[in-house]
Design an enzyme around this catalytic site. Structure first.
Site, PDB file in Angstrom:
ATOM      1  N   ARG A 147       0.845  -1.189   0.000  1.00 35.11           N
ATOM      2  CA  ARG A 147       0.000   0.000   0.000  1.00 35.11           C
ATOM      3  C   ARG A 147       0.881   1.240   0.000  1.00 35.11           C
ATOM      4  O   ARG A 147       1.943   1.258   0.620  1.00 35.11           O
ATOM      5  CB  ARG A 147      -0.885   0.029   1.260  1.00 35.11           C
ATOM      6  N   HIS A 154      -0.685   0.725  -9.533  1.00 34.90           N
ATOM      7  CA  HIS A 154      -1.440  -0.106  -8.591  1.00 34.90           C
ATOM      8  C   HIS A 154      -2.112  -1.268  -9.337  1.00 34.90           C
ATOM      9  O   HIS A 154      -3.315  -1.501  -9.197  1.00 34.90           O
ATOM     10  CB  HIS A 154      -2.469   0.727  -7.823  1.00 34.90           C
TER      11      HIS A 154
HETATM   12  P1  NDP Z   1      -2.222 -11.281   4.622  1.00 37.42           P
HETATM   13  O1  NDP Z   1      -3.150 -10.751   5.645  1.00 37.42           O
HETATM   14  O2  NDP Z   1      -2.354 -12.690   4.178  1.00 37.42           O
HETATM   15  O3  NDP Z   1      -0.716 -11.074   5.109  1.00 37.42           O
HETATM   16  C1  NDP Z   1      -0.284  -9.920   5.739  1.00 37.42           C
HETATM   17  C2  NDP Z   1       1.109 -10.150   6.278  1.00 37.42           C
HETATM   18  O4  NDP Z   1       1.588  -8.933   6.862  1.00 37.42           O
HETATM   19  C3  NDP Z   1       1.140 -11.218   7.385  1.00 37.42           C
HETATM   20  O5  NDP Z   1       2.308 -12.008   7.259  1.00 37.42           O
HETATM   21  C4  NDP Z   1       1.184 -10.371   8.640  1.00 37.42           C
HETATM   22  O6  NDP Z   1       1.805 -10.974   9.760  1.00 37.42           O
HETATM   23  C5  NDP Z   1       2.034  -9.205   8.181  1.00 37.42           C
HETATM   24  N1  NDP Z   1       1.846  -8.047   9.061  1.00 37.42           N
HETATM   25  C6  NDP Z   1       0.704  -7.358   9.301  1.00 37.42           C
HETATM   26  N2  NDP Z   1       0.926  -6.383  10.202  1.00 37.42           N
HETATM   27  C7  NDP Z   1       2.227  -6.471  10.537  1.00 37.42           C
HETATM   28  C8  NDP Z   1       3.051  -5.759  11.433  1.00 37.42           C
HETATM   29  N3  NDP Z   1       2.581  -4.743  12.186  1.00 37.42           N
HETATM   30  N4  NDP Z   1       4.350  -6.121  11.548  1.00 37.42           N
HETATM   31  C9  NDP Z   1       4.842  -7.147  10.823  1.00 37.42           C
HETATM   32  N5  NDP Z   1       4.110  -7.874   9.949  1.00 37.42           N
HETATM   33  C10 NDP Z   1       2.810  -7.531   9.814  1.00 37.42           C
HETATM   34  O7  NDP Z   1      -2.337 -10.284   3.369  1.00 37.42           O
HETATM   35  P2  NDP Z   1      -2.010 -10.599   1.846  1.00 37.42           P
HETATM   36  O8  NDP Z   1      -0.699 -11.273   1.760  1.00 37.42           O
HETATM   37  O9  NDP Z   1      -3.188 -11.223   1.202  1.00 37.42           O
HETATM   38  O10 NDP Z   1      -1.924  -9.096   1.266  1.00 37.42           O
HETATM   39  C11 NDP Z   1      -0.969  -8.187   1.771  1.00 37.42           C
HETATM   40  C12 NDP Z   1      -1.286  -6.787   1.280  1.00 37.42           C
HETATM   41  O11 NDP Z   1      -0.964  -6.659  -0.103  1.00 37.42           O
HETATM   42  C13 NDP Z   1      -2.762  -6.390   1.339  1.00 37.42           C
HETATM   43  O12 NDP Z   1      -3.118  -5.979   2.644  1.00 37.42           O
HETATM   44  C14 NDP Z   1      -2.832  -5.241   0.354  1.00 37.42           C
HETATM   45  O13 NDP Z   1      -2.611  -4.019   1.003  1.00 37.42           O
HETATM   46  C15 NDP Z   1      -1.675  -5.522  -0.608  1.00 37.42           C
HETATM   47  N6  NDP Z   1      -2.153  -5.845  -1.960  1.00 37.42           N
HETATM   48  C16 NDP Z   1      -1.722  -5.079  -3.011  1.00 37.42           C
HETATM   49  C17 NDP Z   1      -2.106  -5.381  -4.278  1.00 37.42           C
HETATM   50  C18 NDP Z   1      -1.595  -4.587  -5.429  1.00 37.42           C
HETATM   51  O14 NDP Z   1      -2.089  -4.777  -6.563  1.00 37.42           O
HETATM   52  N7  NDP Z   1      -0.626  -3.734  -5.250  1.00 37.42           N
HETATM   53  C19 NDP Z   1      -2.994  -6.502  -4.583  1.00 37.42           C
HETATM   54  C20 NDP Z   1      -3.378  -7.255  -3.406  1.00 37.42           C
HETATM   55  C21 NDP Z   1      -2.972  -6.923  -2.152  1.00 37.42           C
HETATM   56  P3  NDP Z   1       1.154 -12.290  10.449  1.00 37.42           P
HETATM   57  O15 NDP Z   1       1.468 -13.406   9.450  1.00 37.42           O
HETATM   58  O16 NDP Z   1       1.899 -12.408  11.710  1.00 37.42           O
HETATM   59  O17 NDP Z   1      -0.307 -12.026  10.561  1.00 37.42           O
HETATM   60  C1  OXD Z   2      -5.944  -5.312  -3.251  1.00 37.66           C
HETATM   61  C2  OXD Z   2      -5.426  -4.396  -4.268  1.00 37.66           C
HETATM   62  O1  OXD Z   2      -5.877  -4.999  -2.060  1.00 37.66           O
HETATM   63  O2  OXD Z   2      -5.680  -4.621  -5.475  1.00 37.66           O
HETATM   64  O3  OXD Z   2      -6.431  -6.401  -3.636  1.00 37.66           O
HETATM   65  O4  OXD Z   2      -4.744  -3.429  -3.929  1.00 37.66           O
END
Ligand code: NDP
Ligand code: OXD
Length: 315
Positions: A230, A278
């Site tokens: 993000r 994005h």
């Molecule tokens: P998940 O919820 O599966 O994974 C999130 C990861 O981040 C987990 O490993 C989590 O830790 C870690 N995390 C969260 N908070 C913290 C913190 N404070 N400190 C350290 N680690 C942290 O999400 P996804 O993998 O499905 O997606 C990740 C992000 O990718 C989405 O939230 C979105 O913002 C972004 N995204 C962007 C896209 C794009 O097109 N650019 C498309 C899709 C998603 P833990 O395992 O311990 O919970």
């Molecule tokens: C998502 C994105 O969060 O596309 O899936 O950014």
């Protein structure tokens, strides 16, 4: 029972798929809500704040995105279950994006592009993949899938998460106390974190300065940032300042503090920055709508939902 679709750009496409998949489903597209008492489900991407609160019988919110920060930002968000989008289509696209950009920077492609523009035939030293340390901030659905893809090339992998993880072939670090150790051994940093109170602005100059530095350990000309999480995770001005100061060698940015990235941003024309709009992982309407219909069916049958958002953690 009706499904409301509220999504700035692709709502009509989603609606067409939903009607094709279930011709009996009453599908409404915002802002044409009709009788709001009939709407039980909502499929949304950045809906106007306050819209969902107008639906008195809402039972389920399905986020078109994997990230739900924009939804949780709505002070009037109803307290009904909310699921985020998790699907092989999205995961595959993110895996491709990450592999593409890691390879691009590891193989010093921005420098080769500069040399090509000047018609200069010049050899640049490149480390072998097994000498490059790739660190993933976030090893969730997307981070862990990206890590698995990178394993095929032989990169040395590490990951940083909130809770402790144990993943084959990946050095796992957890929590604030282990962040510096994780950064100090990272050449290419990939951000796949959700945007929460704890992660906003985390990609700043202080953090970049902690990445693996030139010197005895240098494997690339300098550290690389790939942010596909993000825009709110990063401070755009700090990325530029670190690039100018040589604290970062290059960056791939799919997300920005303000989107679309303003024309005035120097990131657009920086020779070592790749800008994408994005779209690291934008799924097609079909898998998104199929996913929503499955989750709606689970609600109807009283079965457990998958990928429910933990509102307390913010993702
Ligand atoms: P998940 O919820 O599966 O994974 C999130 C990861 O981040 C987990 O490993 C989590 O830790 C870690 N995390 C969260 N908070 C913290 C913190 N404070 N400190 C350290 N680690 C942290 O999400 P996804 O993998 O499905 O997606 C990740 C992000 O990718 C989405 O939230 C979105 O913002 C972004 N995204 C962007 C896209 C794009 O097109 N650019 C498309 C899709 C998603 P833990 O395992 O311990 O919970
Ligand atoms: C998502 C994105 O969060 O596309 O899936 O950014």
């Amino acid at each position: 029972m009706a499904l409301l679709i509220a999504s700035s750009s692709r709502a009509e496409e989603f609606a067409a798929f939903a009607r094709a998949l279930d011709p009996h489903l009453d599908v409404r597209v915002a802002p044409d809500l009709g009788n709001v008492a009939q709407i039980e489900h909502a499929l949304v991407w950045q809906p106007p704040k306050g819209l969902l609160k107008t639906l008195p019988n809402l039972r389920l919110i399905v986020s078109v995105g994997a990230g739900v920060d924009a939804l949780l930002d709505d002070p009037d968000l109803p307290g009904v279950p909310m699921v985020r989008f998790v699907d092989a289509d999205l995961t595959g696209r993110m895996r491709e994006y990450v592999a593409l950009h890691v390879l691009y920077h590891h193989r010093r492609m921005s420098e080769f592009r500069e040399l090509q523009a000047r018609k200069v035939w010049k050899y640049l030293a490149e480390p072998a993949a097994h000498e490059v340390r790739v660190g993933l901030m976030g090893l969730g659905v997307l981070g862990s899938a990206a890590a698995r893809a990178l394993q095929h090339f032989g990169y040395r992998l590490r990951g940083w998460t909130r809770s402790r993880k144990s993943l084959d072939g990946i050095a796992c670090y957890a929590g604030d106390a282990e962040l510096d150790a994780f950064l100090g051994e990272t050449d290419i940093l990939i951000a796949l974190l959700p945007l929460t109170g704890a992660t906003r602005g985390i990609l700043n100059r202080r953090l970049f300065a902690k990445l693996s530095r030139h010197g005895r350990d240098a494997r690339l000309p300098g550290p690389v940032l790939i942010n596909a999480g993000r825009g709110g995770l990063q401070v755009d001005a700090d990325v530029l300042a670190s690039l100018e100061a040589g604290e970062l060698y290059a960056a791939s940015l799919d997300v920005f503090e303000a989107e679309p990235l303003p024309h005035s941003s120097p990131l657009w024309s920086h020779p070592r920055v790749l800008v994408t709009p994005h779209n690291a992982a934008e799924s097609a309407p079909a898998p998104i709508v199929r996913y929503a219909l499955k989750q709606m069916a689970a609600v109807r049958r009283g079965e457990p939902l998958r990928n429910v958002v933990d509102r307390a953690q913010g993702y």
